[in-house]
Scaffold this motif. Structure first.
Motif, PDB file in Angstrom:
ATOM      1  N   THR A  77       0.830  -1.208   0.000  1.00  0.00           N
ATOM      2  CA  THR A  77       0.000   0.000   0.000  1.00  0.00           C
ATOM      3  C   THR A  77       0.861   1.254   0.000  1.00  0.00           C
ATOM      4  O   THR A  77       0.543   2.239  -0.681  1.00  0.00           O
ATOM      5  CB  THR A  77      -0.928   0.005   1.229  1.00  0.00           C
ATOM      6  N   GLN A  78       1.963   1.237   0.750  1.00  0.00           N
ATOM      7  CA  GLN A  78       2.836   2.415   0.808  1.00  0.00           C
ATOM      8  C   GLN A  78       3.408   2.731  -0.575  1.00  0.00           C
ATOM      9  O   GLN A  78       3.543   3.897  -0.956  1.00  0.00           O
ATOM     10  CB  GLN A  78       3.969   2.183   1.813  1.00  0.00           C
ATOM     11  N   THR A  79       3.740   1.688  -1.336  1.00  0.00           N
ATOM     12  CA  THR A  79       4.286   1.892  -2.674  1.00  0.00           C
ATOM     13  C   THR A  79       3.241   2.517  -3.592  1.00  0.00           C
ATOM     14  O   THR A  79       3.531   3.452  -4.357  1.00  0.00           O
ATOM     15  CB  THR A  79       4.767   0.560  -3.266  1.00  0.00           C
ATOM     16  N   ILE A  80       2.018   2.026  -3.507  1.00  0.00           N
ATOM     17  CA  ILE A  80       0.949   2.571  -4.353  1.00  0.00           C
ATOM     18  C   ILE A  80       0.642   4.012  -3.960  1.00  0.00           C
ATOM     19  O   ILE A  80       0.378   4.865  -4.818  1.00  0.00           O
ATOM     20  CB  ILE A  80      -0.303   1.696  -4.264  1.00  0.00           C
ATOM     21  N   THR A  81       0.693   4.305  -2.681  1.00  0.00           N
ATOM     22  CA  THR A  81       0.475   5.683  -2.234  1.00  0.00           C
ATOM     23  C   THR A  81       1.517   6.616  -2.833  1.00  0.00           C
ATOM     24  O   THR A  81       1.202   7.728  -3.284  1.00  0.00           O
ATOM     25  CB  THR A  81       0.515   5.762  -0.695  1.00  0.00           C
ATOM     26  N   LEU A  82       2.759   6.169  -2.854  1.00  0.00           N
ATOM     27  CA  LEU A  82       3.816   6.963  -3.474  1.00  0.00           C
ATOM     28  C   LEU A  82       3.550   7.151  -4.968  1.00  0.00           C
ATOM     29  O   LEU A  82       3.753   8.234  -5.522  1.00  0.00           O
ATOM     30  CB  LEU A  82       5.176   6.293  -3.255  1.00  0.00           C
ATOM     31  N   LEU A  83       3.074   6.104  -5.612  1.00  0.00           N
ATOM     32  CA  LEU A  83       2.754   6.191  -7.037  1.00  0.00           C
ATOM     33  C   LEU A  83       1.666   7.237  -7.279  1.00  0.00           C
ATOM     34  O   LEU A  83       1.787   8.088  -8.176  1.00  0.00           O
ATOM     35  CB  LEU A  83       2.292   4.824  -7.554  1.00  0.00           C
ATOM     36  N   LEU A  84       0.609   7.203  -6.467  1.00  0.00           N
ATOM     37  CA  LEU A  84      -0.507   8.115  -6.658  1.00  0.00           C
ATOM     38  C   LEU A  84      -0.124   9.557  -6.356  1.00  0.00           C
ATOM     39  O   LEU A  84      -0.751  10.498  -6.870  1.00  0.00           O
ATOM     40  CB  LEU A  84      -1.679   7.691  -5.783  1.00  0.00           C
ATOM     41  N   ALA A  85       0.885   9.756  -5.513  1.00  0.00           N
ATOM     42  CA  ALA A  85       1.328  11.108  -5.162  1.00  0.00           C
ATOM     43  C   ALA A  85       2.384  11.646  -6.114  1.00  0.00           C
ATOM     44  O   ALA A  85       2.814  12.792  -5.977  1.00  0.00           O
ATOM     45  CB  ALA A  85       1.883  11.121  -3.735  1.00  0.00           C
ATOM     46  N   ASP A  86       2.790  10.852  -7.090  1.00  0.00           N
ATOM     47  CA  ASP A  86       3.876  11.236  -7.997  1.00  0.00           C
ATOM     48  C   ASP A  86       3.315  12.043  -9.155  1.00  0.00           C
ATOM     49  O   ASP A  86       2.463  11.556  -9.910  1.00  0.00           O
ATOM     50  CB  ASP A  86       4.570   9.966  -8.514  1.00  0.00           C
ATOM     51  N   ALA A  87       3.770  13.263  -9.313  1.00  0.00           N
ATOM     52  CA  ALA A  87       3.277  14.129 -10.389  1.00  0.00           C
ATOM     53  C   ALA A  87       3.586  13.576 -11.773  1.00  0.00           C
ATOM     54  O   ALA A  87       2.975  14.003 -12.761  1.00  0.00           O
ATOM     55  CB  ALA A  87       3.889  15.521 -10.246  1.00  0.00           C
ATOM     56  N   ARG A  88       4.500  12.616 -11.851  1.00  0.00           N
ATOM     57  CA  ARG A  88       4.822  12.031 -13.151  1.00  0.00           C
ATOM     58  C   ARG A  88       3.855  10.932 -13.556  1.00  0.00           C
ATOM     59  O   ARG A  88       3.965  10.364 -14.637  1.00  0.00           O
ATOM     60  CB  ARG A  88       6.252  11.471 -13.116  1.00  0.00           C
ATOM     61  N   LEU A  89       2.886  10.620 -12.705  1.00  0.00           N
ATOM     62  CA  LEU A  89       1.896   9.604 -13.009  1.00  0.00           C
ATOM     63  C   LEU A  89       1.192   9.961 -14.326  1.00  0.00           C
ATOM     64  O   LEU A  89       0.651  11.060 -14.458  1.00  0.00           O
ATOM     65  CB  LEU A  89       0.868   9.521 -11.880  1.00  0.00           C
ATOM     66  N   PRO A  90       1.189   9.081 -15.295  1.00  0.00           N
ATOM     67  CA  PRO A  90       0.657   9.435 -16.627  1.00  0.00           C
ATOM     68  C   PRO A  90      -0.867   9.384 -16.690  1.00  0.00           C
ATOM     69  O   PRO A  90      -1.457   8.556 -17.387  1.00  0.00           O
ATOM     70  CB  PRO A  90       1.286   8.361 -17.527  1.00  0.00           C
ATOM     71  N   SER A  91      -1.527  10.293 -15.940  1.00  0.00           N
ATOM     72  CA  SER A  91      -2.987  10.319 -15.965  1.00  0.00           C
ATOM     73  C   SER A  91      -3.528  11.702 -16.325  1.00  0.00           C
ATOM     74  O   SER A  91      -4.712  11.966 -16.152  1.00  0.00           O
ATOM     75  CB  SER A  91      -3.547   9.883 -14.606  1.00  0.00           C
ATOM     76  N   GLY A  92      -2.654  12.587 -16.803  1.00  0.00           N
ATOM     77  CA  GLY A  92      -3.103  13.888 -17.286  1.00  0.00           C
ATOM     78  C   GLY A  92      -2.945  15.042 -16.327  1.00  0.00           C
ATOM     79  O   GLY A  92      -3.235  16.185 -16.676  1.00  0.00           O
ATOM     80  N   GLY A  93      -2.501  14.787 -15.091  1.00  0.00           N
ATOM     81  CA  GLY A  93      -2.385  15.860 -14.114  1.00  0.00           C
ATOM     82  C   GLY A  93      -1.414  16.950 -14.508  1.00  0.00           C
ATOM     83  O   GLY A  93      -1.552  18.098 -14.063  1.00  0.00           O
ATOM     84  N   HIS A  94      -0.449  16.616 -15.365  1.00  0.00           N
ATOM     85  CA  HIS A  94       0.541  17.614 -15.787  1.00  0.00           C
ATOM     86  C   HIS A  94      -0.096  18.732 -16.603  1.00  0.00           C
ATOM     87  O   HIS A  94       0.510  19.793 -16.791  1.00  0.00           O
ATOM     88  CB  HIS A  94       1.625  16.934 -16.625  1.00  0.00           C
ATOM     89  N   ALA A  95      -1.310  18.522 -17.092  1.00  0.00           N
ATOM     90  CA  ALA A  95      -1.974  19.532 -17.918  1.00  0.00           C
ATOM     91  C   ALA A  95      -2.841  20.485 -17.094  1.00  0.00           C
ATOM     92  O   ALA A  95      -3.499  21.354 -17.656  1.00  0.00           O
ATOM     93  CB  ALA A  95      -2.836  18.852 -18.980  1.00  0.00           C
ATOM     94  N   PHE A  96      -2.827  20.333 -15.780  1.00  0.00           N
ATOM     95  CA  PHE A  96      -3.664  21.141 -14.904  1.00  0.00           C
ATOM     96  C   PHE A  96      -2.798  21.869 -13.874  1.00  0.00           C
ATOM     97  O   PHE A  96      -1.745  21.377 -13.488  1.00  0.00           O
ATOM     98  CB  PHE A  96      -4.709  20.272 -14.213  1.00  0.00           C
ATOM     99  N   SER A  97      -3.287  23.023 -13.419  1.00  0.00           N
ATOM    100  CA  SER A  97      -2.503  23.838 -12.489  1.00  0.00           C
ATOM    101  C   SER A  97      -3.196  24.016 -11.144  1.00  0.00           C
ATOM    102  O   SER A  97      -2.791  24.880 -10.365  1.00  0.00           O
ATOM    103  CB  SER A  97      -2.225  25.216 -13.104  1.00  0.00           C
ATOM    104  N   SER A  98      -4.241  23.222 -10.862  1.00  0.00           N
ATOM    105  CA  SER A  98      -5.003  23.355  -9.619  1.00  0.00           C
ATOM    106  C   SER A  98      -5.511  24.783  -9.414  1.00  0.00           C
ATOM    107  O   SER A  98      -5.496  25.319  -8.317  1.00  0.00           O
ATOM    108  CB  SER A  98      -4.149  22.927  -8.419  1.00  0.00           C
ATOM    109  N   GLY A  99      -5.938  25.400 -10.491  1.00  0.00           N
ATOM    110  CA  GLY A  99      -6.516  26.737 -10.401  1.00  0.00           C
ATOM    111  C   GLY A  99      -5.518  27.875 -10.343  1.00  0.00           C
ATOM    112  O   GLY A  99      -5.922  29.044 -10.310  1.00  0.00           O
ATOM    113  N   LEU A 100      -4.215  27.559 -10.366  1.00  0.00           N
ATOM    114  CA  LEU A 100      -3.236  28.632 -10.189  1.00  0.00           C
ATOM    115  C   LEU A 100      -3.088  29.485 -11.442  1.00  0.00           C
ATOM    116  O   LEU A 100      -3.008  30.716 -11.349  1.00  0.00           O
ATOM    117  CB  LEU A 100      -1.879  28.049  -9.790  1.00  0.00           C
TER     118      LEU A 100
END
Length: 226
Positions: free
Chosen positions: A5-28
């Motif tokens: 579980t700790q490994t998966i948590t690290l994966l989910l917190a990694d900004a390099r996760l290829p799920s599109g988050g790099h295209a968003f700025s959290s409203g900034l």
């Protein structure tokens, strides 16, 4: 076999996760385009952490609880999330993030009944990211407090990653912004982790941020989707 579980948590917190988050700025980016001064970013992040981010974190916790039921239904939860996210542009951005995240989750854990259930909520449409995050947390056994911290960290780190492109500066200062924003809501984590019902999700609003996001959606001069 599911990794630790700790490994998966690290994966989910990694900004390099290829799920599109790099295209968003959290409203900034919308905030900066709307007139927020760079010196005000720390205050913006703390305000976002206590409003929009905590709503999403609470939705994720509720989704985690619902996903553990025998016949999970996310309709009521999705309506509760939408009522607390009044900007159509913000809702669209979250659904786009959810679409990419759900595709990743289904590819990694095709055997998961709860992930399959959330994928079938509305065929042809998209589920908000916090709901997908909560369902994934249920499947990989991330505890509720860790899930809240993960949701907050992800939103703050996403904003600061965008900041370093929009207003380049020292990455150390960016890391400090993330830590300070996360720390500002840490006393609220245990309470949020106890949420089991959509009715208990906080309704903290950020009307100025929502207005900036709406204006940003109509702009053709932007690096990020939202």
């Amino acid at each position: 076999m599911i990794p630790a579980t700790q490994t998966i948590t690290l994966l989910l917190a990694d900004a390099r996760l290829p799920s599109g988050g790099h295209a968003f700025s959290s409203g900034l980016e919308p905030a900066l385009q709307g007139g927020l001064a760079p010196r005000q970013v720390a205050a913006f992040l703390r305000a976002r952490a206590r409003t929009t981010t905590l709503v999403d974190a609470a939705v994720a916790v509720a989704a985690r609880h619902i996903a553990r039921a025998d016949a999970p239904s996310f309709d009521t939860l999705e309506r509760a999330w939408a009522a607390r996210t009044p900007s159509p542009a913000a809702r669209h951005a979250s659904r786009e993030l959810g679409r990419g995240f759900l595709r990743l989750a289904r590819g990694l854990w095709p055997e998961s009944a709860s992930i399959a259930a959330v994928a079938s909520v509305a065929p042809g449409s998209a589920v908000p990211r916090p709901i997908v995050l909560g369902v994934v947390a249920a499947h990989v056994d991330v505890d509720a407090e860790t899930l809240v911290r993960l949701a907050v960290y992800d939103d703050m780190a996403c904003a600061v990653a965008a900041l370093l492109k929009l207003e380049p500066g020292d990455p150390v200062d960016g890391a400090r912004l993330v830590l300070d924003a996360c720390e500002s809501v840490d006393p609220l984590v245990p309470h949020l982790a106890m949420i089991t019902s959509p009715d208990a999700i906080p309704a903290s609003s950020a009307p100025q941020s929502e207005a900036w996001t709406q204006a940003h959606a109509a702009s053709n001069r932007r690096l990020f989707r939202a």
